[in-house]
Structure formats: structure tokens, C-alpha cells
Design a protein around this motif. Structure first.
Motif, short mmCIF file in Angstrom:
data_model
loop_
_atom_site.label_atom_id
_atom_site.label_comp_id
_atom_site.label_asym_id
_atom_site.label_seq_id
_atom_site.Cartn_x
_atom_site.Cartn_y
_atom_site.Cartn_z
N UNK A 1 -63.03 -25.30 -0.52
CA UNK A 1 -63.32 -26.31 -1.54
C UNK A 1 -63.27 -25.74 -2.93
N UNK A 2 -63.57 -24.46 -3.07
CA UNK A 2 -63.51 -23.82 -4.39
C UNK A 2 -62.11 -23.83 -4.94
N UNK A 3 -61.15 -23.48 -4.08
CA UNK A 3 -59.75 -23.49 -4.53
C UNK A 3 -59.29 -24.92 -4.76
N UNK B 1 -51.37 -23.23 1.13
CA UNK B 1 -51.69 -22.22 2.15
C UNK B 1 -53.01 -22.55 2.84
N UNK B 2 -53.98 -23.00 2.02
CA UNK B 2 -55.28 -23.33 2.61
C UNK B 2 -55.18 -24.56 3.49
N UNK B 3 -54.34 -25.53 3.10
CA UNK B 3 -54.14 -26.70 3.97
C UNK B 3 -53.54 -26.28 5.31
N UNK B 4 -52.57 -25.38 5.23
CA UNK B 4 -51.97 -24.88 6.48
C UNK B 4 -53.01 -24.15 7.32
N UNK B 5 -53.86 -23.36 6.65
CA UNK B 5 -54.89 -22.61 7.41
C UNK B 5 -55.91 -23.57 8.03
N UNK B 6 -56.28 -24.60 7.28
CA UNK B 6 -57.23 -25.57 7.83
C UNK B 6 -56.64 -26.28 9.05
N UNK B 7 -55.34 -26.62 8.94
CA UNK B 7 -54.70 -27.30 10.08
C UNK B 7 -54.67 -26.40 11.30
#
Length: 573
Positions: free
Chosen positions: A457-459, A379-385
Motif C-alpha cells: 500500500x505504501x508504494x 511488479x507489486x500487482x504481479x506479486x500480489x496475484x
């Protein structure tokens, strides 16, 4: 003058025994050959049974090796496969084949002790007895032949003396008729004739005595000694025949004795086969692999005819209902998947896996936390993208509308927050199992619930700390690392604080089990223990040895006897 019988009459009287002795000797030779043949037959049968026992042992060994070859390896993926009824039936078949092999070993042992060893000992005794009987027969035969030779010698001596007496008588008569012979010569011839006649009389008496003695010995020989010896040989041969017949009967009985046990093994295999439940196995597969999410919505049309004004299209996982389903990165072609931040209810057990043994529960919870962390990372990768895409749209408005991704970013933030709450909940249960406190602010890896959306980065570090294999299972090194971080006394203290469970029955250990994992207990084959918790469908039964020793053992390793308030004795094999 003395009258003597003609020697030809005496010769006829003693000529018959020679023929009888020869015939008796021939019969002994025939009997000797026949009895030796009987011993050879017995030894051949012993060799046959011995080879049969070797075949049974070899067959049993091959069956045991076959059963061992297909047994599931400990601490391997194969053990997980044996939760299905079909594989459990196969495991029961392997165990029964092991018992089946044991019965063939019993056949070999019984045939060796009851037939081979007994007949080998009997053959040695038979040879000694046969040797003794034929020795007696030869001795009797030699004795009668010696008597006959003595009779022949006495007869020839008597015959010679008779002839000498006859010649002396004729010479005396000739001298007595001759007038030219002196009276002294006549007297001398007369005395010589009388001497010869006396010698003939003595030979006659000796021969008569020898003849009577021989006839007595011959009668004793043919009517007493020889019949007794033949009777003993007959009895010996009949015992041999009877013994080999009894051994053949024992040969069949040894097989027949194990038939009920072999039949029981086959019945257990049939019972295991009948326990195969295709519906149950199918349902287990469904429960193991079902996602619990709804199918993805329709794919939106992406209009590439307006490259300067196109909007960010929704992926194959988005829909208009906004029910909490997540989306992958913008423009990706990933397969449809719904993020598991909603509580799943598979119906296979409690959500916190409290129905499992402590070690298994820890692994399940650890896998669950890893799965949630991976979902958070995605999910965080998607949000970063999407965030980078939004920055590009802001810097280059002609490439797209930056506001079009705001709604998706908000959804991803909500999804991440829900997943973090799930992680926090499962880590709390995991910390409880590991004997640690819920509040562990000093360990960021266990406090993913306090992470902010601005700190991906924490996750990341959380997911990396809990790195697992592609199928979600922990490697051996990670499991050992976790166990090293948790003091062993924490788990023991947790059990000490609990109230002891009441016993609901007893059980007998069918096999030896080495309880090497945490929460299990070692048992020895044949040991009697107390049951304090039944198998809840996970294949483990909780038992107690005494006040200080209790734990879980595989249900298939024990035979459980519930108290009368239960349904009755249940056997798990």
C-alpha cells in the motif's frame, strides 16, 4: 478735291486677322484637351500604384497570419516536436516568411511615399500651372480680338465718311452746274462738301493709326505672346511625361531594392532545408523511444492435459537467463516489457539530466520517478496475484503446486527492491533540484526506498501521489502543486552558493523572450548579454545580464558571438 482709297481695299487689308484669331483659338482648344488627357493618364497611374500598395499590404498580412498560424504554441506538445532538424527547418521557414512579409510592407510604404504621395502633390501643382497658362492664352486671344474689333469699327467709320464725302461732292457739282440755283445755295453745297471731305480725312487718319496699332499688336501676339505661352505649355507637358517615366523607374527600383533581402530570406530557407539531417532525426527517435532491454525469451508450453498437476507457466517476458528481467502477472497476455531498474545509457546526456535547465531537469526527473513508481506498482500487482495464486494452491493442491511460484516471487521481490533504489536515487536528484534535503522521512511519498515488500500500500500511495498522464507527462495542476510546495528561495540559495561561471562570449537578443519558468531569464529584443554556457544540444543557452541576473534562454532567440579562443562567431537563427 480730296482723293481717298476705295473702301474695298481697306476691307481686304483687315479681313485676314479674323481667320488667324479663329485658328489660334482652335489650337488652344486642342491643347487644352490634350493636356487634360495627360493629367488623366497621370491620375490613372497614381490609382494603379495605390492599388498595388494595397495588394502588397494585403499579401504581407496574409503571409504574417500564415506564419503565425503554423507557429508552435507555447507550453504545448508542439514545442517538443521542434527538436528535430526537419521541424526546426520548418520553424526557420516560418520566421523567414515573416521577414519576407516585412519586405512587401516595405514595398508598399516606399511606393506610397515615393510615388503615390509625390505624384498626387505634383498633379495638384500641374493643374494650377495648366490653368495659369491657358488663362494667359485666353487673355492674349481676347486682347487681339478686341484690337481687331476696334480696327473693324475704325474701318467702317472711315468707309462711311468717304461715301458721305463723295455724295456731298457730287451734290456740289450738280448745284454749281445748275444756272437756276442761287449763288448762296452753291456756296452752301460747297461748304458741305468740304466738311464731309474733312471728316473723311480725319477718319482716314484715325483708321491708319488704328491699323498700325493693330498690326503691331498682332505681330506681338503671334510672334511673342502666343509662342511663349505655347512654349510654357510644351515644357509643362514634357515635365509631366518625364515625371511619369521617372515614377515608373522608381516603381521598378522599389522592388529591386528589396530583392537582396528577399533573396537572403530565401537563402536562409534553403540553408534551413539543407540543415535537415535525416540520420540525426532518426537517431533522436531511437534515443527517445528505445527501451534498452533485450527481447523476451520463448514462450513456454502450458500443458492443459493435466489440469490437476499443471505448473505455473512463465509469461512471454520470462527466460532462463535470470538477468533481472521482470514478468507480468501469472496467466496474463500483456505485451513484452522489461522493467527499467538497470541504468540506461542512451548517449543523449547525463543520467541525472544535469545538462538541462533547472525547470526542465525537474520535469524530466519527475517523469522518471513517476515511471519507476508505475513499474514498481506493476511488479507489486504481479506479486500480489502470484501470492493469491499460491494461497489457492496451498488450500487446493489439486489446482497446482504452490512451490512452483516461489522462484518467481523471489525475482519480483528483487526487481521491486532494485526499482526502489532507482527511485531513491532519482528522488535525491529531484530533491536537490527542488532545494530540499535528501533525508525526508516525514514524507513517505519521497521515501519509497524504505518501503518493505510486505507493505504494497505504501508504494500504491506513492504512485497515486505522483499520478501522471498516460504518456508520463505531468499535468499543469501537478506542476503547480510541486512548485507551491518548494520555496522559491531554496532554488535561489542553491545558485548563490555556486561559483559564478566565467563569460565565454556575448550574445544579442533577436527577439523578446518572457522567462516565466524557473531557471529562465527575460530578455528584450536587441539587448546585449554575456554567454556563460553554450547550447549543449538541448536548445538552451545560459546567459548573464549582471552579477545578480542569469538564466537560460532559447538558443534560437539569440545571436551568439564566442570569444576568439572558441571557433569563432556562431549564429543561431
Amino acid at each position: 478735291m480730296v482723293s481717298l482709297p476705295h473702301p474695298s481695299v481697306l476691307h481686304a487689308a483687315v479681313s485676314a486677322p479674323c481667320l488667324c484669331c479663329r485658328k489660334g483659338k482652335d489650337q488652344f482648344d486642342n491643347l487644352e484637351k490634350h493636356t487634360q488627357w495627360g493629367i488623366d493618364v497621370l491620375e490613372k497611374y497614381i490609382k494603379f500604384v495605390k492599388e498595388r500598395t494595397e495588394i502588397e499590404l494585403s499579401y504581407a498580412k496574409q503571409l504574417r497570419n500564415l506564419s503565425k498560424k503554423y507557429q508552435p504554441k507555447k507550453n504545448s506538445k508542439e514545442e517538443e516536436e521542434y527538436r528535430y532538424t526537419s521541424t526546426r527547418a520548418f520553424l526557420a521557414t516560418l520566421n523567414e516568411m515573416n521577414d519576407y512579409a516585412g519586405q512587401h510592407e516595405v514595398i508598399s510604404e516606399n511606393m506610397t511615399s515615393l510615388i503615390t504621395a509625390e505624384l498626387t502633390r505634383y498633379v495638384q501643382e500641374l493643374k494650377q500651372e495648366r490653368k495659369s497658362h491657358f488663362h494667359d492664352g485666353r487673355k492674349a486671344q481676347q486682347h487681339i480680338e478686341t484690337c481687331w474689333k476696334q480696327l473693324e469699327a475704325s474701318k467702317r467709320r472711315f468707309e462711311r465718311d468717304c461715301k458721305e464725302a463723295d455724295r456731298a461732292q457730287q451734290y456740289f457739282e450738280k448745284m454749281d452746274a445748275d444756272i437756276n440755283v442761287t449763288k448762296a445755295d452753291v456756296e452752301k453745297a460747297r461748304q458741305q462738301a468740304q466738311l464731309r471731305h474733312q471728316m473723311a480725312e480725319d477718319s482716314k487718319a484715325e483708321y491708319s493709326s488704328t491699323l498700325q496699332k493693330f498690326n503691331s499688336e498682332q505681330h506681338e501676339h503671334y510672334y511673342t505672346h502666343i509662342p511663349n505661352i505655347f512654349q510654357k505649355i510644351q515644357e509643362m507637358e514634357e515635365r509631366r511625361i518625364l515625371r511619369i517615366g521617372e515614377s515608373m523607374k522608381t516603381f521598378a527600383e522599389v522592388d529591386r531594392q528589396v530583392i537582396p533581402i528577399i533573396g537572403k530570406c530565401l537563402d536562409e530557407i534553403t540553408k534551413a532545408a539543407e540543415s535537415v539531417d535525416h540520420k540525426n532525426d532518426s537517431q533522436m527517435v531511437i534515443e527517445a523511444f528505445k527501451s534498452g532491454f533485450e527481447p523476451p525469451g520463448d514462450v513456454d508450453f502450458e500443458d492443459f492435459t493435466q489440469p490437476m498437476k499443471r505448473t505455473v507457466s512463465e509469461s512471454s517476458l520470462s527466460n532462463s537467463r535470470g538477468d533481472g528481467k521482470s514478468e507480468p502477472k501469472f496467466g496474463s497476455k500483456s505485451k513484452g516489457k522489461l522493467w527499467p531498474f538497470i541504468k540506461k545509457n542512451k548517449g543523449a546526456g547525463p543520467e541525472d539530466f544535469s545538462n538541462l535547465p533547472p525547470e526542465q531537469r525537474r520535469k524530466k526527473l519527475q517523469q522518471k520517478v513517476d515511471e519507476l513508481n508505475r513499474d514498481i506498482q506493476k511488479e507489486m500487482d504481479s506479486r500480489d496475484a502470484l501470492t493469491k495464486m499460491k494461497d489457492v494452491y496451498i488450500k487446493n493442491p489439486q489446482m497446482g503446486d504452490a512451490a512452483s511460484v516461489d522462484q518467481r516471487l523471489a525475482e519480483l521481490g528483487q526487481n521491486i527492491e532494485k526499482l526502489r533504489l532507482e527511485v531513491q536515487k532519482f528522488e535525491g536528484w529531484l530533491a536537490e533540484v527542488e532545494g530540499r534535503l535528501l533525508a525526508r522521512t516525514e514524507q513517505p511519498r519521497r521515501q519509497s526506498g524504505v518501503y518493505e515488500a510486505q507493505n504494497p500500500s505504501g508504494v500504491n500511495s506513492c504512485a497515486q501521489d505522483r499520478e501522471s498522464s498516460p504518456d508520463g507527462s505531468y499535468t499543469e495542476e501537478q506542476s503547480q502543486e510541486t512548485e507551491m510546495k518548494v520555496p522559491a528561495t531554496d532554488f535561489d540559495d542553491e545558485f548563490d552558493d555556486e561559483e559564478p561561471l566565467p563569460t565565454i562570449g556575448t550574445c544579442k537578443a533577436l527577439y523578446t523572450f518572457e522567462g516565466q519558468n524557473e531557471g529562465t531569464i527575460s530578455v528584450a529584443e536587441g539587448e546585449m548579454l554575456y554567454v556563460i554556457e553554450e547550447d549543449k544540444g538541448d536548445g538552451w543557452t545560459r546567459i548573464r545580464r549582471n552579477e545578480d541576473e542569469e538564466g537560460y534562454v532559447p538558443t534560437s532567440y539569440v545571436e551568439v558571438y564566442l570569444d576568439k579562443n572558441a571557433k569563432g562567431a556562431m549564429t543561431y537563427i
